[in-house]
Scaffold this motif. Structure first.
Motif, PDB file in Angstrom:
ATOM      1  N   PHE A  42      -4.438 -24.353 -11.113  1.00  0.00           N
ATOM      2  CA  PHE A  42      -5.778 -24.229 -10.569  1.00  0.00           C
ATOM      3  C   PHE A  42      -6.458 -23.336 -11.047  1.00  0.00           C
ATOM      4  O   PHE A  42      -7.836 -23.747 -11.145  1.00  0.00           O
ATOM      5  CB  PHE A  42      -5.265 -23.736  -9.163  1.00  0.00           C
ATOM      6  CG  PHE A  42      -6.505 -23.224  -8.443  1.00  0.00           C
ATOM      7  CD1 PHE A  42      -7.128 -24.298  -7.710  1.00  0.00           C
ATOM      8  CD2 PHE A  42      -6.860 -22.022  -8.067  1.00  0.00           C
ATOM      9  CE1 PHE A  42      -8.349 -23.888  -6.784  1.00  0.00           C
ATOM     10  CE2 PHE A  42      -8.089 -21.854  -7.295  1.00  0.00           C
ATOM     11  CZ  PHE A  42      -8.771 -22.866  -6.745  1.00  0.00           C
ATOM     12  N   MET A  43      -6.198 -22.428 -11.819  1.00  0.00           N
ATOM     13  CA  MET A  43      -7.277 -21.506 -12.639  1.00  0.00           C
ATOM     14  C   MET A  43      -7.732 -22.269 -13.980  1.00  0.00           C
ATOM     15  O   MET A  43      -8.853 -22.149 -14.164  1.00  0.00           O
ATOM     16  CB  MET A  43      -6.486 -20.274 -13.301  1.00  0.00           C
ATOM     17  CG  MET A  43      -6.108 -19.433 -11.923  1.00  0.00           C
ATOM     18  SD  MET A  43      -5.696 -17.674 -12.487  1.00  0.00           S
ATOM     19  CE  MET A  43      -4.033 -18.120 -12.972  1.00  0.00           C
ATOM     20  N   THR A  44      -6.999 -22.929 -14.678  1.00  0.00           N
ATOM     21  CA  THR A  44      -7.249 -23.757 -15.588  1.00  0.00           C
ATOM     22  C   THR A  44      -8.230 -25.046 -15.323  1.00  0.00           C
ATOM     23  O   THR A  44      -9.190 -25.154 -15.941  1.00  0.00           O
ATOM     24  CB  THR A  44      -6.094 -24.438 -16.373  1.00  0.00           C
ATOM     25  OG1 THR A  44      -5.340 -25.131 -15.454  1.00  0.00           O
ATOM     26  CG2 THR A  44      -5.414 -23.361 -16.958  1.00  0.00           C
ATOM     27  N   SER A  45      -8.085 -25.459 -14.125  1.00  0.00           N
ATOM     28  CA  SER A  45      -9.078 -26.412 -13.534  1.00  0.00           C
ATOM     29  C   SER A  45     -10.460 -25.609 -13.229  1.00  0.00           C
ATOM     30  O   SER A  45     -11.550 -26.346 -13.438  1.00  0.00           O
ATOM     31  CB  SER A  45      -8.474 -26.870 -12.478  1.00  0.00           C
ATOM     32  OG  SER A  45      -7.604 -27.586 -12.224  1.00  0.00           O
ATOM     33  N   LEU A  46     -10.426 -24.485 -12.585  1.00  0.00           N
ATOM     34  CA  LEU A  46     -11.718 -23.685 -12.828  1.00  0.00           C
ATOM     35  C   LEU A  46     -12.407 -23.304 -14.014  1.00  0.00           C
ATOM     36  O   LEU A  46     -13.582 -23.349 -14.049  1.00  0.00           O
ATOM     37  CB  LEU A  46     -11.299 -22.334 -11.783  1.00  0.00           C
ATOM     38  CG  LEU A  46     -11.016 -22.509 -10.427  1.00  0.00           C
ATOM     39  CD1 LEU A  46     -10.630 -21.230  -9.881  1.00  0.00           C
ATOM     40  CD2 LEU A  46     -12.169 -23.022  -9.700  1.00  0.00           C
ATOM     41  N   VAL A  47     -11.615 -23.143 -14.948  1.00  0.00           N
ATOM     42  CA  VAL A  47     -11.981 -22.984 -16.249  1.00  0.00           C
ATOM     43  C   VAL A  47     -12.650 -24.133 -16.903  1.00  0.00           C
ATOM     44  O   VAL A  47     -13.639 -24.040 -17.579  1.00  0.00           O
ATOM     45  CB  VAL A  47     -11.035 -22.450 -17.244  1.00  0.00           C
ATOM     46  CG1 VAL A  47     -11.132 -22.377 -18.845  1.00  0.00           C
ATOM     47  CG2 VAL A  47     -10.245 -21.078 -16.829  1.00  0.00           C
ATOM     48  N   LEU A  64     -12.873 -28.768 -22.830  1.00  0.00           N
ATOM     49  CA  LEU A  64     -12.979 -29.289 -21.179  1.00  0.00           C
ATOM     50  C   LEU A  64     -11.851 -30.155 -21.169  1.00  0.00           C
ATOM     51  O   LEU A  64     -11.156 -30.328 -20.260  1.00  0.00           O
ATOM     52  CB  LEU A  64     -14.224 -30.066 -20.884  1.00  0.00           C
ATOM     53  CG  LEU A  64     -14.710 -30.175 -19.409  1.00  0.00           C
ATOM     54  CD1 LEU A  64     -15.947 -30.077 -19.385  1.00  0.00           C
ATOM     55  CD2 LEU A  64     -13.928 -31.413 -18.940  1.00  0.00           C
ATOM     56  N   ILE A  65     -11.655 -31.270 -22.094  1.00  0.00           N
ATOM     57  CA  ILE A  65     -10.719 -32.351 -21.986  1.00  0.00           C
ATOM     58  C   ILE A  65      -9.233 -31.670 -22.207  1.00  0.00           C
ATOM     59  O   ILE A  65      -8.423 -32.005 -21.408  1.00  0.00           O
ATOM     60  CB  ILE A  65     -10.850 -33.364 -22.894  1.00  0.00           C
ATOM     61  CG1 ILE A  65     -12.072 -34.075 -22.566  1.00  0.00           C
ATOM     62  CG2 ILE A  65      -9.885 -34.480 -22.730  1.00  0.00           C
ATOM     63  CD1 ILE A  65     -12.912 -34.976 -23.394  1.00  0.00           C
ATOM     64  N   ALA A  66      -9.020 -30.767 -22.893  1.00  0.00           N
ATOM     65  CA  ALA A  66      -7.830 -30.042 -23.446  1.00  0.00           C
ATOM     66  C   ALA A  66      -7.473 -29.103 -22.257  1.00  0.00           C
ATOM     67  O   ALA A  66      -6.283 -29.353 -22.016  1.00  0.00           O
ATOM     68  CB  ALA A  66      -7.957 -29.306 -24.479  1.00  0.00           C
ATOM     69  N   TYR A  67      -8.171 -28.314 -21.606  1.00  0.00           N
ATOM     70  CA  TYR A  67      -8.074 -27.551 -20.416  1.00  0.00           C
ATOM     71  C   TYR A  67      -7.609 -28.623 -19.447  1.00  0.00           C
ATOM     72  O   TYR A  67      -6.756 -28.034 -18.347  1.00  0.00           O
ATOM     73  CB  TYR A  67      -8.890 -26.657 -19.950  1.00  0.00           C
ATOM     74  CG  TYR A  67      -9.106 -25.311 -20.870  1.00  0.00           C
ATOM     75  CD1 TYR A  67      -8.029 -24.354 -20.485  1.00  0.00           C
ATOM     76  CD2 TYR A  67      -9.702 -25.156 -21.733  1.00  0.00           C
ATOM     77  CE1 TYR A  67      -8.025 -23.135 -21.240  1.00  0.00           C
ATOM     78  CE2 TYR A  67      -9.711 -23.950 -22.449  1.00  0.00           C
ATOM     79  CZ  TYR A  67      -8.938 -22.921 -22.212  1.00  0.00           C
ATOM     80  OH  TYR A  67      -8.825 -22.060 -22.903  1.00  0.00           O
TER      81      TYR A  67
END
Length: 434
Positions: free
Chosen positions: A252-257, A267-270
């Protein structure tokens, strides 16, 4: 089948015509459809162990590798590039169909060698040495407990064959079983052992990003599914609750990142980290539906993420920049890319019809029987996936742009063919899933 794929890859290393590459793509797609009706597993002479999951990932390896060659026809040292791709193909084919866990571990680690050559040899930024160092340190150190566990099996007098382990191994032979899974958690990767992935993606060429997202991350999920054949997991135990909670919150946090990223590749990597959290949850539940859902999500992510990296490379060829603020207005100056970009984005957000939607539905159904909190976290993560997917599309395709800052060179026919080759399986392969 495996020998046929290897022979086709060997042919592509010798011949340089685009016709052979296109023929290889069609050949690989035609033979991959039949595997989805194969619901049995077999072990051949104690050497090979194959089921629908291993054969699907084996075909995916050759398919993505052919697309890598297709988008890299103009790179320097093209012949050596194809040799490196063939090297990766052979290692991955052995890893996905081998019966011995020890040989799988050796292939699991040795695939780093040609990947390092690919990043160092064809990367275009000086920080690629640091990215390679991060990748090697994370993956090698994380796999040390796994090799200890495999040696421990030998010391107890058991075979390391995947079929025999599942049937004959004492379920309590492993102690600190979660520590042995660390190697696969890093390879997926999941939060918080994911820091090597964005660095490797940013410094790698487009072919390196394709193989990292499309193939190498699948080794982690595949290894977890194989490891769970002989590990007993208490569903509500403290280790499982901790890993599930950290992976879900991290996803969830990496989606916010992703909503704060300014670099296309970052963006694609996260976004890959969030999708791999879905895979981890489905694999750890270890039900038939959840395993099938995790496999479908991995297959869909391998095609979708690889296609997004090709799209980002097409934008870089036009604007000479990976920044979102420098890539705007493609809907006006390059309408065909807007169509392909929209299809890839809705597949990344698990919208119908797509492989990701089918896999996530199976995982949601399985998680609903485990915990309401986990189901809520997965729902938030799925919502955030749609948010940053739309953010990616709107940032690149809409807005005002200065046409003078764009290069007159448009994407080549090979790039367009590669994008279409990513899009077609994503929207039609779900029809063949049993």
């Amino acid at each position: 089948m495996i020998l046929g794929c290897l022979s086709m890859s060997l042919l592509l290393t010798i011949l340089k015509s685009r016709v052979e590459v296109l023929f290889g793509l069609i050949w690989c797609v035609a033979f991959s459809i039949g595997f989805f009706n194969w619901d049995s597993s077999c072990e051949f002479s104690g050497i090979f162990y194959a089921d629908v999951m291993s054969m699907t990932f084996c075909v995916l390896s050759f398919y993505i590798s052919l697309l890598m060659i297709l988008v890299s026809l103009t790179v320097t040292r093209f012949y050596f590039f194809k040799v490196v791709v063939l090297w990766i193909n052979i290692i991955l084919a052995i890893a996905f169909v081998v019966s011995s866990m020890l040989v799988f571990y050796l292939c699991f680690e040795s695939v780093l060698v040609p990947t390092v050559f690919l990043i160092l040899g064809w990367g275009y930024q000086p920080e690629r040495v640091q990215a390679v160092s991060y990748m090697i340190i994370y993956t090698v150190l994380g796999s040390l407990p796994l090799i200890y566990g495999l040696v421990f099996i030998y010391s107890q007098g058991y075979s390391d064959g995947m079929g025999s382990i599942s049937n004959n191994l004492d379920k309590c032979v492993f102690r600190f079983a979660w520590l042995y899974m660390l190697a696969f958690l890093i390879k997926l990767p999941v939060f918080p052992v994911h820091l090597w992935l964005p660095k490797a993606h940013v410094e790698a060429p487009v072919s390196g990003s394709m193989i990292l997202a499309g193939l190498l991350l699948k080794l982690g999920g595949f290894g977890i599914v194989r490891l769970l054949n002989f590990l007993v997991l208490v569903m509500m135990s403290s280790p499982m609750s901790l890993i599930l909670s950290v992976s879900l919150l991290g996803g969830f946090m990496t989606s916010l990142v992703c909503l704060r990223q300014t670099d296309l590749k970052c963006l694609i990597a996260y976004s890959s980290i969030g999708h791999m959290s879905f895979v981890l949850v489905g694999a750890l539940i270890n039900l038939n539906w959840s395993i099938l859902g995790a496999s479908v999500v991995m297959l869909g992510h391998g095609l979708c993420s690889s296609g997004l990296f090709v799209l980002a490379n097409c934008m870089y060829c036009v604007s000479k920049s990976r920044l979102l603020c420098m890539n705007k207005g493609y809907l006006l100056i390059w309408p065909f890319s807007a169509i392909l970009s929209f299809v890839l984005v809705i597949n990344n957000a698990a919208s119908p019809p797509s492989l990701n939607l089918f896999g996530e539905i199976l995982i949601f159904v399985s998680v609903g029987s485990l915990s309401v909190v986990s189901l809520a976290l997965l729902s938030f993560m799925s919502f955030m996936t749609a948010c940053y997917s739309l953010f990616f599309y709107l940032s690149c395709q809409h807005g005002k742009t200065d046409k003078k800052s764009f290069n007159n060179e448009s994407a080549s026919f090979s790039m367009m063919l590669a994008l279409i080759s990513h899009v077609m399986p994503l929207n039609f392969l779900f029809l063949f899933i049993p």
